[in-house]
Design a protein around this motif. Structure first.
Motif, PDB file in Angstrom:
ATOM      1  N   THR A  56       0.826  -1.206   0.000  1.00  0.00           N
ATOM      2  CA  THR A  56       0.000   0.000   0.000  1.00  0.00           C
ATOM      3  C   THR A  56       0.859   1.256   0.000  1.00  0.00           C
ATOM      4  OG1 THR A  56      -1.728  -1.185   1.224  1.00  0.00           O
ATOM      5  CG2 THR A  56      -1.862   1.213   1.176  1.00  0.00           C
ATOM      6  N   PHE A  60       0.864   3.715  -3.130  1.00  0.00           N
ATOM      7  CA  PHE A  60       0.281   5.043  -2.909  1.00  0.00           C
ATOM      8  C   PHE A  60       1.291   6.147  -3.194  1.00  0.00           C
ATOM      9  CE2 PHE A  60      -1.188   8.655  -0.387  1.00  0.00           C
ATOM     10  CZ  PHE A  60      -2.507   8.728  -0.812  1.00  0.00           C
ATOM     11  N   SER A  64       0.668   8.821  -6.089  1.00  0.00           N
ATOM     12  CA  SER A  64       0.632  10.256  -5.793  1.00  0.00           C
ATOM     13  C   SER A  64       1.544  11.032  -6.745  1.00  0.00           C
ATOM     14  CB  SER A  64       1.050  10.512  -4.345  1.00  0.00           C
ATOM     15  OG  SER A  64       0.151   9.895  -3.442  1.00  0.00           O
ATOM     16  N   THR A 148      -1.037   1.455  -8.596  1.00  0.00           N
ATOM     17  CA  THR A 148      -0.470   2.769  -8.910  1.00  0.00           C
ATOM     18  C   THR A 148      -1.239   3.431 -10.045  1.00  0.00           C
ATOM     19  OG1 THR A 148       1.749   2.135  -8.179  1.00  0.00           O
ATOM     20  CG2 THR A 148       1.592   3.976  -9.716  1.00  0.00           C
ATOM     21  N   TYR A 151      -5.134   4.130  -8.965  1.00  0.00           N
ATOM     22  CA  TYR A 151      -5.372   5.222  -8.022  1.00  0.00           C
ATOM     23  C   TYR A 151      -4.793   6.549  -8.494  1.00  0.00           C
ATOM     24  CZ  TYR A 151      -7.777   2.986  -4.185  1.00  0.00           C
ATOM     25  OH  TYR A 151      -8.742   2.388  -3.417  1.00  0.00           O
ATOM     26  N   ASP A 204      -8.095   8.575   0.305  1.00  0.00           N
ATOM     27  CA  ASP A 204      -7.700   7.663  -0.769  1.00  0.00           C
ATOM     28  C   ASP A 204      -6.712   6.614  -0.271  1.00  0.00           C
ATOM     29  OD1 ASP A 204      -9.285   8.643  -2.772  1.00  0.00           O
ATOM     30  OD2 ASP A 204      -7.785  10.016  -3.581  1.00  0.00           O
ATOM     31  N   PHE A 205      -5.852   7.008   0.664  1.00  0.00           N
ATOM     32  CA  PHE A 205      -4.903   6.046   1.231  1.00  0.00           C
ATOM     33  C   PHE A 205      -5.635   4.961   2.007  1.00  0.00           C
ATOM     34  CE2 PHE A 205      -1.861   4.720   4.568  1.00  0.00           C
ATOM     35  CZ  PHE A 205      -0.875   4.208   3.737  1.00  0.00           C
ATOM     36  N   MET A 208      -7.191   2.657  -0.416  1.00  0.00           N
ATOM     37  CA  MET A 208      -6.234   1.743  -1.046  1.00  0.00           C
ATOM     38  C   MET A 208      -5.907   0.565  -0.139  1.00  0.00           C
ATOM     39  SD  MET A 208      -2.416   2.355  -2.664  1.00  0.00           S
ATOM     40  CE  MET A 208      -2.906   3.251  -4.127  1.00  0.00           C
TER      41      MET A 208
END
Length: 274
Positions: A56, A60, A64, A148, A151, A204-205, A208
């Motif tokens: 994760t 993430f 990002s 990746t 998201y 969002d984290f 995920m």
């Protein structure tokens, strides 16, 4: 009287759902100490916790960075760049994460290996680097790549909304002072946009972490996959999935509380400045 009323108001502000969760946590800890089956299950699944968190965090972070690039692309002067970034965002957001996992793992990854070998063919022929095989790309990294990409499209929208929330007049003022586009973004736009970006980015984290359970379909040894294997071999489905669910709850609830605390702190900071 004053102390009593202060205590009462503090209890009134404490969310009931959090009290219920704390009660579940106490019950879970009691089961771990009193029931050997639960302790054994937790000991089996603890390796999966590390894999879930690693997967994760890496996915993430990469999402990002890619999302920021896409968001900047959507605000670029060039129409071609804007259209490419918009096309990427709309297409990726329209594909379910589970489908994306299968597509990247069994279609995208092999094609990526072919592209790598074709691009670096002269170096491979000269024995300077080794030829990459599909099996060299583990399922974990295929899952990370899929998360990746999946998201990054949603995070790009978070970044875009945060950047657009900054008043255009401040941007024009910065440019009139002689700042370049990059300096304006770094010194004026980004610090203000970050305050609006962090809360939804934290959400969002958390999302995920929950969606990371889908990587079990690829055989990645995360919490869900280890729970599936253990329950199938012992037939302790009730106990195993109780532990699996609670481990995810601990991670998601803790991060949700952290995001809320950060959001309140940023809000207090803004009110203090004003």
């Amino acid at each position: 009287m004053g102390m009593r009323s202060t205590t009462k108001s503090g209890l009134d502000r404490l969310p009931w759902w959090l009290l219920a969760f704390i009660g579940l946590a106490v019950l879970f800890l009691w089961l771990l100490t009193e029931d050997g089956d639960y302790a054994q299950i937790l000991n089996t699944l603890k390796k999966g916790v590390g894999i879930t968190l690693f997967l994760t965090f890496v996915a993430f972070t990469l999402a990002s960075l890619l999302g920021l690039v896409v968001a900047l692309g959507r605000g670029a002067k060039s129409r071609l760049i804007r259209e490419i970034a918009t096309f990427y965002t709309e297409i990726v957001r329209g594909v379910p994460v589970l489908v994306l996992l299968f597509y990247i793992a069994f279609v995208g990854a092999p094609q990526l290996v072919v592209l790598y070998n074709w691009t670096l063919g002269p170096l491979i022929d000269a024995d300077l680097i080794e030829k990459l095989r599909v099996r060299d790309l583990s399922m974990m990294w295929r899952a990370i790549l899929a998360l990746t990409i999946g998201y990054s499209a949603f995070i790009a929208e978070v970044f875009r909304a945060g950047i657009e929330s900054v008043d255009e007049g401040q941007v024009e003022a910065a440019r009139s002072l002689g700042l370049t586009r990059w300096q304006t973004f770094r010194l004026v736009v980004w610090p203000q946009a970050l305050k609006n970006i962090l809360p939804p980015l934290g959400n969002d984290f958390v999302a995920m972490i929950k969606d990371s359970a889908l990587v079990s379909v690829l055989g990645v040894q995360d919490i869900t996959q280890l729970g599936k294997i253990y329950s199938a071999s012992t037939f302790q489905f009730f106990e195993t999935y109780n532990v699996v669910a609670f481990l995810y709850l601990i991670m998601t609830v803790s991060l949700s509380l952290l995001v809320r605390a950060l959001e309140k702190r940023l809000k207090r900071g803004q009110e203090h400045k004003t």
